[in-house]
Design a protein around this motif. Structure first.
Motif, PDB file in Angstrom:
ATOM      1  N   ALA A   1     -40.592 -13.330  23.976  1.00  0.00           N
ATOM      2  CA  ALA A   1     -41.799 -12.877  24.681  1.00  0.00           C
ATOM      3  C   ALA A   1     -42.759 -14.046  24.957  1.00  0.00           C
ATOM      4  O   ALA A   1     -43.865 -13.843  25.472  1.00  0.00           O
ATOM      5  N   GLY A   2     -42.336 -15.276  24.573  1.00  0.00           N
ATOM      6  CA  GLY A   2     -43.150 -16.445  24.859  1.00  0.00           C
ATOM      7  C   GLY A   2     -44.251 -16.730  23.857  1.00  0.00           C
ATOM      8  O   GLY A   2     -45.168 -17.505  24.127  1.00  0.00           O
ATOM      9  N   ARG A   3     -44.183 -16.109  22.683  1.00  0.00           N
ATOM     10  CA  ARG A   3     -45.174 -16.367  21.628  1.00  0.00           C
ATOM     11  C   ARG A   3     -44.656 -17.467  20.708  1.00  0.00           C
ATOM     12  O   ARG A   3     -43.458 -17.520  20.410  1.00  0.00           O
ATOM     13  N   ASN A   4     -45.553 -18.327  20.241  1.00  0.00           N
ATOM     14  CA  ASN A   4     -45.166 -19.458  19.394  1.00  0.00           C
ATOM     15  C   ASN A   4     -45.535 -19.213  17.942  1.00  0.00           C
ATOM     16  O   ASN A   4     -46.710 -18.987  17.623  1.00  0.00           O
ATOM     17  N   ILE A   5     -44.532 -19.278  17.074  1.00  0.00           N
ATOM     18  CA  ILE A   5     -44.724 -19.065  15.640  1.00  0.00           C
ATOM     19  C   ILE A   5     -44.368 -20.356  14.916  1.00  0.00           C
ATOM     20  O   ILE A   5     -43.257 -20.873  15.062  1.00  0.00           O
ATOM     21  N   LEU A   6     -45.325 -20.860  14.139  1.00  0.00           N
ATOM     22  CA  LEU A   6     -45.125 -22.077  13.355  1.00  0.00           C
ATOM     23  C   LEU A   6     -44.573 -21.709  11.984  1.00  0.00           C
ATOM     24  O   LEU A   6     -45.070 -20.770  11.353  1.00  0.00           O
ATOM     25  N   ILE A   7     -43.542 -22.414  11.530  1.00  0.00           N
ATOM     26  CA  ILE A   7     -43.071 -22.231  10.151  1.00  0.00           C
ATOM     27  C   ILE A   7     -43.453 -23.480   9.365  1.00  0.00           C
ATOM     28  O   ILE A   7     -42.941 -24.571   9.611  1.00  0.00           O
ATOM     29  N   ASP A   8     -44.367 -23.303   8.428  1.00  0.00           N
ATOM     30  CA  ASP A   8     -44.940 -24.354   7.582  1.00  0.00           C
ATOM     31  C   ASP A   8     -45.807 -25.309   8.394  1.00  0.00           C
ATOM     32  O   ASP A   8     -45.613 -25.484   9.601  1.00  0.00           O
ATOM     33  N   CYS A   9     -46.788 -25.878   7.698  1.00  0.00           N
ATOM     34  CA  CYS A   9     -47.786 -26.720   8.368  1.00  0.00           C
ATOM     35  C   CYS A   9     -48.069 -27.903   7.459  1.00  0.00           C
ATOM     36  O   CYS A   9     -49.067 -27.942   6.748  1.00  0.00           O
ATOM     37  N   GLY A  10     -47.155 -28.859   7.455  1.00  0.00           N
ATOM     38  CA  GLY A  10     -47.230 -29.994   6.545  1.00  0.00           C
ATOM     39  C   GLY A  10     -48.200 -31.062   7.021  1.00  0.00           C
ATOM     40  O   GLY A  10     -48.859 -30.931   8.055  1.00  0.00           O
ATOM     41  N   PRO A  11     -48.283 -32.166   6.261  1.00  0.00           N
ATOM     42  CA  PRO A  11     -49.251 -33.214   6.566  1.00  0.00           C
ATOM     43  C   PRO A  11     -49.005 -33.936   7.885  1.00  0.00           C
ATOM     44  O   PRO A  11     -49.883 -34.642   8.372  1.00  0.00           O
ATOM     45  N   ASP A  12     -47.818 -33.762   8.482  1.00  0.00           N
ATOM     46  CA  ASP A  12     -47.528 -34.391   9.775  1.00  0.00           C
ATOM     47  C   ASP A  12     -47.743 -33.439  10.952  1.00  0.00           C
ATOM     48  O   ASP A  12     -47.398 -33.772  12.090  1.00  0.00           O
ATOM     49  N   PHE A  13     -48.333 -32.268  10.695  1.00  0.00           N
ATOM     50  CA  PHE A  13     -48.467 -31.253  11.742  1.00  0.00           C
ATOM     51  C   PHE A  13     -49.134 -31.783  13.012  1.00  0.00           C
ATOM     52  O   PHE A  13     -48.672 -31.533  14.126  1.00  0.00           O
ATOM     53  N   ARG A  14     -50.229 -32.545  12.837  1.00  0.00           N
ATOM     54  CA  ARG A  14     -50.956 -33.030  14.013  1.00  0.00           C
ATOM     55  C   ARG A  14     -50.044 -33.849  14.918  1.00  0.00           C
ATOM     56  O   ARG A  14     -49.981 -33.629  16.134  1.00  0.00           O
ATOM     57  N   GLU A  15     -49.335 -34.785  14.326  1.00  0.00           N
ATOM     58  CA  GLU A  15     -48.428 -35.643  15.090  1.00  0.00           C
ATOM     59  C   GLU A  15     -47.322 -34.808  15.747  1.00  0.00           C
ATOM     60  O   GLU A  15     -46.949 -35.022  16.903  1.00  0.00           O
ATOM     61  N   GLN A  16     -46.819 -33.833  15.001  1.00  0.00           N
ATOM     62  CA  GLN A  16     -45.714 -33.004  15.506  1.00  0.00           C
ATOM     63  C   GLN A  16     -46.146 -32.154  16.694  1.00  0.00           C
ATOM     64  O   GLN A  16     -45.443 -32.078  17.709  1.00  0.00           O
TER      65      GLN A  16
END
Length: 255
Positions: free
Chosen positions: A46-61
């Motif tokens: 349906a075009g929705r984005n789900i993040l699995i885990d949000c580690g210390p590199d999240f911004r860069e990712q």
């Protein structure tokens, strides 16, 4: 349309290269040997984005992926390499609070770790979350998607992976109960942790991961949460059985 999965990071808690390490893997110039902390992004049909885990590199990712909209985050557990980037969810918390789904103990840990996000009178601009506590034995809905928790043991800590449709994501597993093997049996695509070749107190080895893949029987499997001790990506990836590959940062596939 199919569900799309992006491996944002495929590394263990220290990442690869490891700070200060001069081993051949940490000095490798192959982009596949550069691993940020483990995380994934699922784009539902349906075009929705789900993040699995949000580690210390999240911004860069997330910048690397073009800063897509996010509609929810699922947390496997509260170790720093899986939640250390939580403050960087700030842009996703306005105008509405951002939805996070996790077990109650994880929610408690987060309130202790970033108390300013949960203050009665928060400082203007801090990230604010809607915390949804899940039961490890009950399916739930996030961003319109039905999600099944996948219980495993991370040493003595009970944690969860997640299954949605034909996709399952399991990280930081040391022991997988038979009931969880049954739950996953025949899933189309499995992402599973495999730290290194030598035994570890809280993670399965490559050999143990391959045994689990054989028991579960997915059509294909990608291994993640990889340490520099695993060896060069090219060598290990080329040695794996048919249908099993090492994940790498930026890998995308559809399910």
């Amino acid at each position: 349309t199919a569900m799309k999965v992006t491996i944002l990071g495929s590394g263990t808690s220290t990442g690869v290269p490891q700070i200060g390490c001069k081993c051949p893997v940490c000095r490798s110039t192959n982009p596949c040997d550069k691993r940020l902390r483990a995380s994934a992004l699922v784009t539902t049909d349906a075009g929705r984005n789900i993040l699995i885990d949000c580690g210390p590199d999240f911004r860069e990712q997330i910048l690397r992926e073009g800063s897509p909209a996010l509609h929810a985050a699922l947390l496997t557990h509260s170790h720093y390499d899986h939640v250390g980037g939580i403050d960087d969810l700030r842009p996703y918390c306005h105008p509405d609070n951002f939805d996070i789904y996790c077990e109650a103990n994880v929610a408690t840990d987060l309130r202790n770790r970033v108390p300013y996000c949960f203050a009665e009178h928060p400082y203007p601009g801090v990230p604010q979350f809607n915390m949804h506590c899940i039961d490890r034995n009950e399916p739930f809905t996030a961003a319109g998607e039905r999600i099944v928790p996948v219980p495993v043991m991370h040493a003595r800590l009970p944690i969860v992976g997640f299954m949605m449709g034909g996709f399952a994501y399991v990280t930081d597993c040391k022991e997988m109960p038979d009931s969880t093997v049954e739950l996953l049996r025949g899933v189309d695509t499995l992402v599973l942790n495999a730290l290194r070749h030598e035994p570890h107190m809280s993670h399965i080895t490559l050999e143990e991961a391959l045994e689990l893949v054989e028991r579960i029987g997915p059509r294909r499997a990608y291994l993640t949460h990889i340490s520099h001790d695993m060896g060069f990506h090219a060598d290990v990836d080329g040695s794996l059985p048919e249908g099993v590959r090492l994940a790498y940062d930026g890998l995308t596939f559809t399910v």
